[in-house]
Design a protein around this motif. Structure first.
Motif, short mmCIF file in Angstrom:
data_model
loop_
_atom_site.label_atom_id
_atom_site.label_comp_id
_atom_site.label_asym_id
_atom_site.label_seq_id
_atom_site.Cartn_x
_atom_site.Cartn_y
_atom_site.Cartn_z
N ALA B 19 0.84 -1.21 0.00
CA ALA B 19 0.00 0.00 0.00
C ALA B 19 0.87 1.25 0.00
O ALA B 19 1.92 1.30 0.65
CB ALA B 19 -0.92 0.01 1.22
N THR B 20 0.41 2.25 -0.74
CA THR B 20 1.06 3.56 -0.78
C THR B 20 -0.05 4.61 -0.74
O THR B 20 -1.24 4.29 -0.75
CB THR B 20 1.86 3.74 -2.08
OG1 THR B 20 1.03 3.34 -3.18
CG2 THR B 20 3.14 2.91 -2.09
N VAL B 21 0.37 5.88 -0.74
CA VAL B 21 -0.58 6.99 -0.79
C VAL B 21 -0.35 7.73 -2.11
O VAL B 21 0.80 8.00 -2.47
CB VAL B 21 -0.38 7.92 0.42
CG1 VAL B 21 -1.31 9.13 0.34
CG2 VAL B 21 -0.61 7.16 1.71
N GLU B 23 -1.09 10.85 -5.17
CA GLU B 23 -0.81 12.29 -5.18
C GLU B 23 -1.96 13.12 -4.63
O GLU B 23 -1.76 14.30 -4.30
CB GLU B 23 -0.42 12.75 -6.60
CG GLU B 23 -1.53 12.75 -7.65
CD GLU B 23 -1.93 11.35 -8.16
OE1 GLU B 23 -1.33 10.35 -7.72
OE2 GLU B 23 -2.84 11.29 -9.01
N GLN B 28 -3.65 3.47 -2.11
CA GLN B 28 -3.56 2.61 -3.30
C GLN B 28 -2.92 1.31 -2.84
O GLN B 28 -2.03 1.33 -1.99
CB GLN B 28 -2.69 3.26 -4.39
CG GLN B 28 -3.25 4.57 -4.93
CD GLN B 28 -4.53 4.39 -5.75
OE1 GLN B 28 -4.82 3.31 -6.26
NE2 GLN B 28 -5.30 5.46 -5.87
N VAL B 29 -3.34 0.21 -3.41
CA VAL B 29 -2.75 -1.07 -3.01
C VAL B 29 -2.74 -2.02 -4.20
O VAL B 29 -3.64 -1.96 -5.06
CB VAL B 29 -3.52 -1.66 -1.79
CG1 VAL B 29 -4.93 -2.10 -2.15
CG2 VAL B 29 -2.76 -2.79 -1.13
N ARG B 30 -1.71 -2.83 -4.28
CA ARG B 30 -1.59 -3.82 -5.35
C ARG B 30 -0.73 -4.98 -4.83
O ARG B 30 -0.02 -4.84 -3.84
CB ARG B 30 -0.96 -3.23 -6.63
CG ARG B 30 0.51 -2.96 -6.58
CD ARG B 30 0.91 -1.82 -5.65
NE ARG B 30 0.54 -0.51 -6.15
CZ ARG B 30 0.46 0.58 -5.40
NH1 ARG B 30 0.75 0.53 -4.09
NH2 ARG B 30 0.12 1.74 -5.91
N SER B 47 8.21 -1.12 -12.23
CA SER B 47 8.67 -0.45 -13.44
C SER B 47 8.44 1.06 -13.35
O SER B 47 7.52 1.52 -12.67
CB SER B 47 8.00 -1.04 -14.67
OG SER B 47 6.61 -1.02 -14.51
N ARG B 48 9.30 1.79 -14.08
CA ARG B 48 9.29 3.25 -13.98
C ARG B 48 8.00 3.88 -14.49
O ARG B 48 7.69 5.02 -14.16
CB ARG B 48 10.49 3.83 -14.75
CG ARG B 48 11.83 3.60 -14.05
CD ARG B 48 12.97 4.28 -14.78
NE ARG B 48 13.21 3.71 -16.10
CZ ARG B 48 13.99 2.66 -16.35
NH1 ARG B 48 14.63 2.06 -15.36
NH2 ARG B 48 14.13 2.22 -17.58
N GLY B 49 7.21 3.14 -15.28
CA GLY B 49 5.98 3.72 -15.81
C GLY B 49 4.79 3.67 -14.87
O GLY B 49 3.77 4.30 -15.12
N LYS B 50 4.93 2.94 -13.79
CA LYS B 50 3.75 2.69 -12.94
C LYS B 50 3.53 3.79 -11.91
O LYS B 50 4.47 4.38 -11.39
CB LYS B 50 3.90 1.35 -12.22
CG LYS B 50 3.73 0.16 -13.15
CD LYS B 50 3.72 -1.14 -12.37
CE LYS B 50 3.77 -2.34 -13.29
NZ LYS B 50 2.46 -2.75 -13.80
N ASP B 51 2.25 4.00 -11.56
CA ASP B 51 1.90 4.93 -10.48
C ASP B 51 2.62 4.53 -9.19
O ASP B 51 3.03 5.39 -8.41
CB ASP B 51 0.39 4.90 -10.22
CG ASP B 51 -0.40 5.52 -11.36
OD1 ASP B 51 0.21 6.18 -12.22
OD2 ASP B 51 -1.63 5.34 -11.37
N GLN B 54 5.95 6.10 -9.01
CA GLN B 54 5.87 7.53 -8.70
C GLN B 54 5.61 7.74 -7.21
O GLN B 54 6.19 8.62 -6.57
CB GLN B 54 4.72 8.19 -9.48
CG GLN B 54 4.65 7.87 -10.97
CD GLN B 54 5.71 8.59 -11.78
OE1 GLN B 54 6.16 9.66 -11.38
NE2 GLN B 54 6.11 8.01 -12.90
#
Lengths: 201, 201
Positions: B19-21, B23, B28-30, B47-51, B54
């Protein structure tokens, strides 16, 4: 798949991860039982003493995920709201999930409060197939926000994105097109494009 | 149990919830693979493209959880930091997790970035025993924050808390005492105490 099927997958897995944000803005996550699913509504409960309860009462924002044994990930984002008729709902939850009596015997069950998630969106992401497959659905009156990358008309058709794509999910054309339903959102095409024709959304 | 054992449980389960927070301050969780565990360090990649990438780069705050088949929940809270020597780490991760090649074949693996969680705290919560059992450990230089409830000297010894406790984890004394290692943090004692001698911490 549809939204209802996705929630039913979560109910079948039953022990799923629920993420919230705490009072200082940090992520928190724990495993919670999915107690009931009816249509596009997912029900769970937690006790009034827990940080999780405080976080739900603050704004209700919650993110839920689980993985099936076949490597299908369901991700539900939405808002949880506490239900009125607490005793009625808790009794029904215990009736359908009798093992709850082992943890909260007798009258102690009423320290629990029932919640429903009935508005948001859900994603079904199948990592067990090649290429991977993903699909999003609104839940209740919620909205799906499309993520990932798109190729704009600035595309020069060089094919560098397609050659670099780990899932080979870009098709030729004017412009080239990302098959969104098979995209990892890894961003490799975005990085490889020599003319910055690929946009993050 | 100790911190290292807890991280090893997460590695064994492998597919765990991160889980993250985002913007706008929402959770968010995956499901993410635990790629390596060494001592009190847990490694993963994205990967660098994913939320997710970020969100990790923004502040690194992350919460991780999973449940064993025996109903033992591990919860890790901490900060993830991106590792230098990207290619070296990604090669090592792919060597120890060869199925990664199915998703990111060939050179496409280098769109992934390696991360480590080596500072925070971890909780081991065993719901498969009666009474339930919980224990927290610092990870790396992290700190454990004690949660739940404590009985203060204002206790009048009436026993109402003990009679209402779903896990029977309060012992008589002056004052009565909550056996923290068996407490659900449900808050029933806090609500039942007639003299508000029980404090939330």
């Amino acid at each position: 798949m549809n939204a209802r099927n996705c929630l039913e997958v979560l109910r079948k897995i039953k022990d799923v991860a629920f993420a919230t944000v705490d009072e200082v803005g940090k992520p928190q996550v724990r495993i919670i039982d999915v107690m009931l699913v009816e249509g596009e509504r997912l029900y769970f409960c937690t006790s009034r003493g827990k940080d999780f309860y405080q976080q739900l009462e603050r704004d209700g924002n919650v993110a839920v995920t689980a993985l099936t044994p076949e490597f299908q990930m369901v991700r539900l984002n939405g808002r949880a709201r506490r239900l009125a008729n607490q005793k009625e709902w808790i009794d029904r939850i215990f009736e359908e999930n009798p093992s709850m009596n082992d943890v909260y015997p007798g009258e102690s069950r009423y320290v629990l409060e029932p919640f429903v998630i009935d508005c948001g969106n859900v994603e079904f992401f199948d990592l067990g197939v090649t290429p991977i497959s993903r699909e999003s659905f609104p839940v209740g009156g919620g909205e799906v926000s499309e993520k990932g990358f798109v190729i704009s008309d600035a595309c020069i058709g060089c094919g560098k994105c397609l050659r670099g794509c780990p899932q080979q999910c870009i098709e030729e054309g004017t412009p080239f097109r990302i098959m969104q339903e098979h995209c990892l959102h890894c961003g490799r095409c975005f990085e490889e494009c020599p003319v910055q024709a690929i946009l993050r959304r």
